[in-house]
Write a protein that holds these residues in place. Structure first.
Motif, mmCIF file in Angstrom:
data_model
loop_
_atom_site.group_PDB
_atom_site.id
_atom_site.type_symbol
_atom_site.label_atom_id
_atom_site.label_comp_id
_atom_site.label_asym_id
_atom_site.label_seq_id
_atom_site.Cartn_x
_atom_site.Cartn_y
_atom_site.Cartn_z
ATOM 1 N N GLN A 17 57.885 -38.910 11.219
ATOM 2 C CA GLN A 17 57.216 -37.783 11.863
ATOM 3 C C GLN A 17 57.237 -37.941 13.378
ATOM 4 N N GLN A 18 57.124 -39.188 13.841
ATOM 5 C CA GLN A 18 57.159 -39.435 15.286
ATOM 6 C C GLN A 18 58.551 -39.192 15.856
ATOM 7 N N LEU A 19 59.575 -39.514 15.061
ATOM 8 C CA LEU A 19 60.962 -39.352 15.518
ATOM 9 C C LEU A 19 61.760 -38.706 14.382
ATOM 10 N N PRO A 20 61.798 -37.359 14.356
ATOM 11 C CA PRO A 20 62.421 -36.626 13.241
ATOM 12 C C PRO A 20 63.879 -36.990 12.962
ATOM 13 N N SER A 21 64.570 -37.583 13.926
ATOM 14 C CA SER A 21 65.971 -37.945 13.694
ATOM 15 C C SER A 21 66.106 -39.124 12.727
ATOM 16 N N LEU A 22 64.993 -39.824 12.461
ATOM 17 C CA LEU A 22 65.014 -40.947 11.529
ATOM 18 C C LEU A 22 64.939 -40.440 10.090
ATOM 19 N N THR A 23 65.745 -41.015 9.220
ATOM 20 C CA THR A 23 65.698 -40.659 7.799
ATOM 21 C C THR A 23 65.867 -41.929 6.962
ATOM 22 N N VAL A 24 65.128 -41.980 5.875
ATOM 23 C CA VAL A 24 65.244 -43.100 4.943
ATOM 24 C C VAL A 24 66.411 -42.805 4.002
ATOM 25 N N ILE A 44 62.063 -46.853 16.598
ATOM 26 C CA ILE A 44 63.297 -47.192 15.876
ATOM 27 C C ILE A 44 63.237 -48.638 15.377
ATOM 28 N N SER A 45 62.721 -49.541 16.217
ATOM 29 C CA SER A 45 62.605 -50.942 15.824
ATOM 30 C C SER A 45 61.634 -51.106 14.654
ATOM 31 N N GLN A 46 60.491 -50.445 14.732
ATOM 32 C CA GLN A 46 59.518 -50.500 13.648
ATOM 33 C C GLN A 46 60.102 -49.933 12.357
ATOM 34 N N PHE A 47 60.859 -48.850 12.484
ATOM 35 C CA PHE A 47 61.494 -48.215 11.320
ATOM 36 C C PHE A 47 62.443 -49.199 10.636
ATOM 37 N N GLU A 61 68.867 -42.356 0.907
ATOM 38 C CA GLU A 61 68.586 -41.990 -0.478
ATOM 39 C C GLU A 61 68.652 -43.216 -1.385
ATOM 40 N N LEU A 62 69.532 -44.157 -1.049
ATOM 41 C CA LEU A 62 69.664 -45.367 -1.854
ATOM 42 C C LEU A 62 68.366 -46.168 -1.847
ATOM 43 N N LEU A 63 67.784 -46.341 -0.650
ATOM 44 C CA LEU A 63 66.535 -47.100 -0.556
ATOM 45 C C LEU A 63 65.412 -46.355 -1.271
ATOM 46 N N GLN A 64 65.341 -45.042 -1.089
ATOM 47 C CA GLN A 64 64.308 -44.257 -1.770
ATOM 48 C C GLN A 64 64.403 -44.435 -3.283
ATOM 49 N N THR A 65 65.632 -44.391 -3.818
ATOM 50 C CA THR A 65 65.842 -44.516 -5.261
ATOM 51 C C THR A 65 65.459 -45.912 -5.743
ATOM 52 N N ARG A 66 65.864 -46.928 -4.996
ATOM 53 C CA ARG A 66 65.562 -48.303 -5.396
ATOM 54 C C ARG A 66 64.060 -48.569 -5.389
ATOM 55 N N VAL A 67 63.367 -48.046 -4.382
ATOM 56 C CA VAL A 67 61.917 -48.234 -4.308
ATOM 57 C C VAL A 67 61.234 -47.523 -5.465
ATOM 58 N N ALA A 68 61.655 -46.280 -5.732
ATOM 59 C CA ALA A 68 61.045 -45.504 -6.813
ATOM 60 C C ALA A 68 61.219 -46.209 -8.160
ATOM 61 N N ARG A 69 62.409 -46.735 -8.399
ATOM 62 C CA ARG A 69 62.677 -47.434 -9.668
ATOM 63 C C ARG A 69 61.854 -48.717 -9.767
ATOM 64 N N ALA A 70 61.781 -49.458 -8.679
ATOM 65 C CA ALA A 70 61.028 -50.710 -8.690
ATOM 66 C C ALA A 70 59.544 -50.456 -8.930
ATOM 67 N N GLU A 115 55.695 -47.398 2.572
ATOM 68 C CA GLU A 115 56.220 -46.033 2.419
ATOM 69 C C GLU A 115 55.463 -45.071 3.325
ATOM 70 N N ALA A 116 54.139 -45.243 3.406
ATOM 71 C CA ALA A 116 53.330 -44.386 4.287
ATOM 72 C C ALA A 116 53.690 -44.626 5.748
ATOM 73 N N ASP A 117 53.928 -45.895 6.097
ATOM 74 C CA ASP A 117 54.320 -46.224 7.475
ATOM 75 C C ASP A 117 55.652 -45.556 7.832
ATOM 76 N N LEU A 118 56.608 -45.588 6.896
ATOM 77 C CA LEU A 118 57.905 -44.952 7.138
ATOM 78 C C LEU A 118 57.746 -43.451 7.355
ATOM 79 N N GLN A 119 56.885 -42.840 6.572
ATOM 80 C CA GLN A 119 56.671 -41.401 6.710
ATOM 81 C C GLN A 119 56.114 -41.062 8.100
#
Length: 204
Positions: free
Chosen positions: A154-161, A112-115, A163-172, A146-150
């Motif tokens: 996978q290690q802790l399925p309750s974690l989710t990125v 969780i801390s790394q996430f 949608e706002l961050l995903q969109t901002r990263v994709a646009r950038a 992004e690969a690290d987050l994925q």
């Protein structure tokens, strides 16, 4: 002097075993029922970690003194009659599942801390787009995060990125790549013009 040292070991060992038994009892008492990590259990984690530290200190000291006992024949029989060794073994078995559970909680908290740290790094990159010279490094670092987050998800399925961050990263990322491609096309056109000019006949 040797007899005095042996007597000290016996007294210290006896005191530490009693302390270890008390700590083990507290560990069992504070351990959540069925090891379920709910809100109530999370409130006990810090207490359990403190008790684990005490237990490891007691267990290590007892092990060290028991190892030294054969050097003092005068107390070997006395210590054997107190069953210090078997008592310590029984305590180890008693607390082993709790220590294993705590290790799992530690690993969970670490993920969780790394996430959280990785999300923060991504947000920083999105807010600080690179200069022309740093675009390659920026894109590589963004891709790695992004690969690290994925992997963490996978290690802790309750974690989710979010949608706002995903969109901002994709646009950038799209913006940085678009800028790079635009310069590449412009550079290609300039190079072609230079080649065309170089092939023109000289007026001399």
């Amino acid at each position: 002097k040797r007899e005095t040292e042996g007597g000290d070991i016996w007294q210290n060992l006896r005191r530490r075993i009693v302390e270890a038994e008390a700590v083990a009892t507290h560990l069992v008492t504070r351990y959540p029922e069925n090891g379920v990590l709910d809100g109530h259990a999370l409130e006990r984690v810090d207490d359990l970690r403190g008790l684990r530290k005490k237990w490891l200190g007691c267990e290590s000291q007892c092990r060290e003194w028991l190892f030294a006992v054969p050097q003092y024949p005068a107390i070997s029989e006395l210590i054997s009659s107190e069953n210090f060794g078997p008592r310590l073994d029984a305590l180890r078995q008693k607390v082993a599942p709790i220590l294993e559970w705590l290790e799992g909680v530690d690993q969970r908290d670490n993920v969780i801390s790394q996430f959280g740290n990785t999300c923060t790094e991504l947000e920083y990159l999105v807010e600080h787009l690179p200069t022309r010279q740093a675009e390659g490094t920026w894109l590589a670092k963004t891709e790695k995060l992004e690969a690290d987050l994925q992997k963490l998800c996978q290690q802790l399925p309750s974690l989710t990125v979010s949608e706002l961050l995903q969109t901002r990263v994709a646009r950038a990322v799209a913006d940085v790549r678009s800028r790079s491609r635009s310069r590449d096309r412009k550079s290609t056109r300039l190079n072609s013009s230079h080649e065309w000019i170089s092939r023109m006949p000289s007026s001399a």
